[in-house]
Motif scaffolding. Structure first.
Motif, PDB file in Angstrom:
ATOM      1  N   LEU A 130       0.841  -1.194   0.000  1.00 47.46           N
ATOM      2  CA  LEU A 130       0.000   0.000   0.000  1.00 47.46           C
ATOM      3  C   LEU A 130       0.877   1.245   0.000  1.00 47.46           C
ATOM      4  N   GLU A 131       0.378   2.307  -0.622  1.00 52.96           N
ATOM      5  CA  GLU A 131       0.984   3.627  -0.461  1.00 52.96           C
ATOM      6  C   GLU A 131       0.525   4.131   0.905  1.00 52.96           C
ATOM      7  N   LEU A 132       1.360   3.971   1.898  1.00 53.97           N
ATOM      8  CA  LEU A 132       0.930   4.189   3.285  1.00 53.97           C
ATOM      9  C   LEU A 132       0.498   5.622   3.571  1.00 53.97           C
ATOM     10  N   GLU A 133       1.024   6.582   2.796  1.00 62.21           N
ATOM     11  CA  GLU A 133       0.605   7.963   3.019  1.00 62.21           C
ATOM     12  C   GLU A 133      -0.870   8.169   2.655  1.00 62.21           C
ATOM     13  N   ASN A 134      -1.431   7.238   1.877  1.00 62.74           N
ATOM     14  CA  ASN A 134      -2.851   7.311   1.523  1.00 62.74           C
ATOM     15  C   ASN A 134      -3.731   6.557   2.514  1.00 62.74           C
ATOM     16  N   PHE A 135      -3.112   5.986   3.531  1.00 68.54           N
ATOM     17  CA  PHE A 135      -3.862   5.212   4.532  1.00 68.54           C
ATOM     18  C   PHE A 135      -3.460   5.674   5.933  1.00 68.54           C
ATOM     19  N   GLU A 136      -3.795   6.917   6.212  1.00 67.63           N
ATOM     20  CA  GLU A 136      -3.485   7.502   7.513  1.00 67.63           C
ATOM     21  C   GLU A 136      -4.763   7.640   8.332  1.00 67.63           C
ATOM     22  N   ASN A 137      -4.667   7.332   9.618  1.00 67.25           N
ATOM     23  CA  ASN A 137      -5.780   7.513  10.538  1.00 67.25           C
ATOM     24  C   ASN A 137      -5.225   8.127  11.818  1.00 67.25           C
ATOM     25  N   ASP A 138      -5.353   9.456  11.924  1.00 71.16           N
ATOM     26  CA  ASP A 138      -4.782  10.182  13.056  1.00 71.16           C
ATOM     27  C   ASP A 138      -5.664  10.128  14.296  1.00 71.16           C
ATOM     28  N   THR A 139      -6.888   9.649  14.137  1.00 69.74           N
ATOM     29  CA  THR A 139      -7.816   9.605  15.286  1.00 69.74           C
ATOM     30  C   THR A 139      -8.435   8.206  15.410  1.00 69.74           C
ATOM     31  N   PRO A 140      -7.613   7.202  15.696  1.00 71.16           N
ATOM     32  CA  PRO A 140      -8.143   5.833  15.779  1.00 71.16           C
ATOM     33  C   PRO A 140      -9.121   5.616  16.930  1.00 71.16           C
ATOM     34  N   VAL A 141      -9.177   6.565  17.875  1.00 71.30           N
ATOM     35  CA  VAL A 141     -10.121   6.432  18.991  1.00 71.30           C
ATOM     36  C   VAL A 141     -11.529   6.863  18.595  1.00 71.30           C
ATOM     37  N   ASN A 142     -11.632   7.481  17.410  1.00 76.68           N
ATOM     38  CA  ASN A 142     -12.948   7.930  16.946  1.00 76.68           C
ATOM     39  C   ASN A 142     -13.536   6.921  15.969  1.00 76.68           C
ATOM     40  N   TYR A 143     -14.604   6.273  16.370  1.00 71.23           N
ATOM     41  CA  TYR A 143     -15.286   5.313  15.499  1.00 71.23           C
ATOM     42  C   TYR A 143     -16.703   5.121  16.012  1.00 71.23           C
ATOM     43  N   ASN A 144     -17.506   4.464  15.209  1.00 70.20           N
ATOM     44  CA  ASN A 144     -18.883   4.177  15.603  1.00 70.20           C
ATOM     45  C   ASN A 144     -18.899   2.876  16.402  1.00 70.20           C
ATOM     46  N   LYS A 145     -19.216   2.971  17.672  1.00 70.89           N
ATOM     47  CA  LYS A 145     -19.185   1.803  18.544  1.00 70.89           C
ATOM     48  C   LYS A 145     -20.143   0.713  18.068  1.00 70.89           C
ATOM     49  N   ASN A 146     -19.714  -0.524  18.311  1.00 71.29           N
ATOM     50  CA  ASN A 146     -20.542  -1.716  18.028  1.00 71.29           C
ATOM     51  C   ASN A 146     -20.820  -1.911  16.539  1.00 71.29           C
ATOM     52  N   THR A 147     -19.908  -1.392  15.692  1.00 70.79           N
ATOM     53  CA  THR A 147     -20.076  -1.509  14.242  1.00 70.79           C
ATOM     54  C   THR A 147     -19.089  -2.507  13.656  1.00 70.79           C
ATOM     55  N   ILE A 148     -19.610  -3.456  12.898  1.00 73.12           N
ATOM     56  CA  ILE A 148     -18.795  -4.439  12.170  1.00 73.12           C
ATOM     57  C   ILE A 148     -18.824  -4.060  10.701  1.00 73.12           C
ATOM     58  N   LEU A 149     -17.663  -4.059  10.047  1.00 68.51           N
ATOM     59  CA  LEU A 149     -17.586  -3.743   8.621  1.00 68.51           C
ATOM     60  C   LEU A 149     -17.035  -4.926   7.847  1.00 68.51           C
ATOM     61  N   TYR A 150     -17.754  -5.279   6.771  1.00 64.21           N
ATOM     62  CA  TYR A 150     -17.250  -6.274   5.812  1.00 64.21           C
ATOM     63  C   TYR A 150     -17.104  -5.583   4.467  1.00 64.21           C
ATOM     64  N   ILE A 151     -15.960  -5.796   3.807  1.00 63.42           N
ATOM     65  CA  ILE A 151     -15.713  -5.250   2.472  1.00 63.42           C
ATOM     66  C   ILE A 151     -15.315  -6.400   1.557  1.00 63.42           C
ATOM     67  N   GLY A 152     -15.962  -6.513   0.427  1.00 63.63           N
ATOM     68  CA  GLY A 152     -15.622  -7.567  -0.526  1.00 63.63           C
ATOM     69  C   GLY A 152     -16.865  -8.000  -1.280  1.00 63.63           C
ATOM     70  N   THR A 153     -16.657  -8.793  -2.302  1.00 64.42           N
ATOM     71  CA  THR A 153     -17.795  -9.319  -3.046  1.00 64.42           C
ATOM     72  C   THR A 153     -18.687 -10.144  -2.129  1.00 64.42           C
ATOM     73  N   ILE A 154     -19.992  -9.998  -2.291  1.00 64.86           N
ATOM     74  CA  ILE A 154     -20.933 -10.802  -1.517  1.00 64.86           C
ATOM     75  C   ILE A 154     -21.040 -12.148  -2.234  1.00 64.86           C
ATOM     76  N   ILE A 155     -20.195 -13.074  -1.816  1.00 62.63           N
ATOM     77  CA  ILE A 155     -20.050 -14.350  -2.502  1.00 62.63           C
ATOM     78  C   ILE A 155     -19.698 -15.426  -1.467  1.00 62.63           C
ATOM     79  N   ARG A 156     -20.131 -16.628  -1.718  1.00 65.84           N
ATOM     80  CA  ARG A 156     -19.977 -17.725  -0.761  1.00 65.84           C
ATOM     81  C   ARG A 156     -18.532 -17.916  -0.309  1.00 65.84           C
ATOM     82  N   LYS A 157     -17.571 -17.876  -1.235  1.00 65.00           N
ATOM     83  CA  LYS A 157     -16.185 -18.183  -0.880  1.00 65.00           C
ATOM     84  C   LYS A 157     -15.571 -17.180   0.100  1.00 65.00           C
ATOM     85  N   LYS A 158     -16.197 -15.996   0.213  1.00 60.75           N
ATOM     86  CA  LYS A 158     -15.695 -14.983   1.142  1.00 60.75           C
ATOM     87  C   LYS A 158     -16.234 -15.187   2.562  1.00 60.75           C
TER      88      LYS A 158
END
Length: 382
Positions: free
Chosen positions: A179-207
């Motif tokens: 990854l180009e790490l400068e494009n993946f910066e998170n200066d406030t990792p303590v800020n997020y939506n509590k109790n939230t699960i995120l899935y990213i990817g094709t909605i497909i059985r093998k995943k």
């Protein structure tokens, strides 16, 4: 140095499709250009013929073409002839192509051809324990047989592909995606939506999305505030023939889980990164990957990941240190890890910071581009 990539996808508005293969190629291509390497990308099966430049990379869109007979053969020769023409004109020294579908079967080039194991159909069929069409296996085997050398994103993908096709281990080099790490910066990792699960990817059985539905049911039994966000294109289910795998997930969700899940479909890449930052936990219970770009992207953004425990994932995450590894079939164990993170904000922060450090060590494209260049040079000097 002058390198060419043959690919079915690439992240650009003029290209009709992009996923993990395209993202990893673009990350590498941009990094190579910054280091003074000339890069040409050939994207086949497109809607039009066009040449344009993006980020210093010369991109050739090659239109899909039908033939009266044997399109599988003659379109490959059509792509070959076009690529050979540009190889000569641009003085390209080496070509790279993916193993998927064996696109370079029946193609002949006057420069070395490197095949990168993004995941062949045979590889995924083995992991999913399903039968592969014989012609698909032969196309991939022929393409690999004609290659000069190979690159694998993980040792697991290297070993499995070597066994499937009987390849010479000495010709395979493991080089992680980056990854180009400068494009993946998170200066406030303590800020997020509590109790939230995120899935990213094709909605497909093998995943592992059907297992994810069961996992979310378990999570919501313990935490009634839990939310599941799904990002990615829906796919036909290969086992049932249902045109929507997401509809199969809906059949699995409990009433409460269905109410508190949100499927966003495909969204712009920059928006995906914002959703990663906002999630408390990222979950990727996949049965079949070669590496998994979204895993390292989430880790880079300091989010705790609960990943699959299968082969390749063990090279990305040290279980309990910079993420968690659980087999997708262990529904209760998987749900328990997510609940553990929901209940411990300090643990989320510790895991997220450690995840970022792991990515900086292994998946920095600036470092990995140098490894690629050295390997390309070793092939050219052989």
């Amino acid at each position: 140095m002058n390198i060419g990539f043959i690919t079915p996808e690439y992240p650009h508005q003029k290209i009709k499709y992009a996923a993990g293969i395209g993202t990893s190629i673009k990350n590498l291509a941009i990094a190579l250009v910054k280091k003074g390497v000339k890069v040409t990308v050939f994207v086949y099966h497109q809607n039009s013929n066009e040449v344009f430049v993006d980020g210093g990379v010369e991109i050739h869109s090659i239109k899909t073409k039908r033939f009266k007979i044997a399109t599988w053969f003659f379109y490959r020769k059509h792509v070959q002839n076009y690529v050979r023409q540009i190889v000569k004109r641009n003085e390209i020294q080496l070509l790279e192509a993916p193993d998927w579908t064996g696109i370079t079967a029946f193609m002949v080039f006057k420069v070395p051809l490197v095949i990168r194991f993004h995941g062949s159909d045979a590889y995924f069929c083995k992991l999913e324990k399903r039968k592969q069409k014989f012609k698909n296996f032969m196309f991939e085997k022929l393409a690999l047989k004609q290659a000069t050398a190979f690159i694998a994103p993980t040792n697991y993908a290297s070993n499995e592909t070597k066994k499937i096709f009987g390849l010479d281990k000495k010709k395979i080099k493991t080089i992680h995606y980056g990854l180009e790490l400068e494009n993946f910066e998170n200066d406030t990792p303590v800020n997020y939506n509590k109790n939230t699960i995120l899935y990213i990817g094709t909605i497909i059985r093998k995943k592992g999305v059907l297992e994810l539905a069961q996992i979310f049911n378990k999570v919501i039994e313990t935490n009634s505030e839990a939310q599941l966000i799904l990002i990615g294109g829906d796919a036909t289910d290969i086992k049932t023939g249902n045109v929507s795998t997401y509809s199969l997930m809906q059949n699995i969700f409990s009433a409460k889980a269905k109410e508190q899940s949100n499927y966003l479909g495909k969204i712009p890449y920059e928006d995906v990164k914002e959703y990663i930052k906002k999630a408390q936990v990222c979950a990727f219970p996949s049965f079949a990957e070669t590496l998994g770009m979204v895993t390292i992207e989430s880790m880079a953004l300091k989010r705790p990941v609960v990943n699959t425990s299968i082969g390749w994932a063990q090279e990305l995450i040290d279980d309990g240190e910079n993420g968690f590894l659980v087999h997708p079939s262990k529904i209760n164990d998987y749900a328990s890890r997510i609940i553990e993170l929901f209940n411990d904000e300090n643990l989320c922060l510790e895991i997220g910071i450690a995840a970022r450090k792991k990515v900086e060590t292994l998946f920095d494209i600036e470092k990995n581009a140098d490894i690629n260049i050295a390997y390309y040079k070793s092939i050219l000097n052989t």
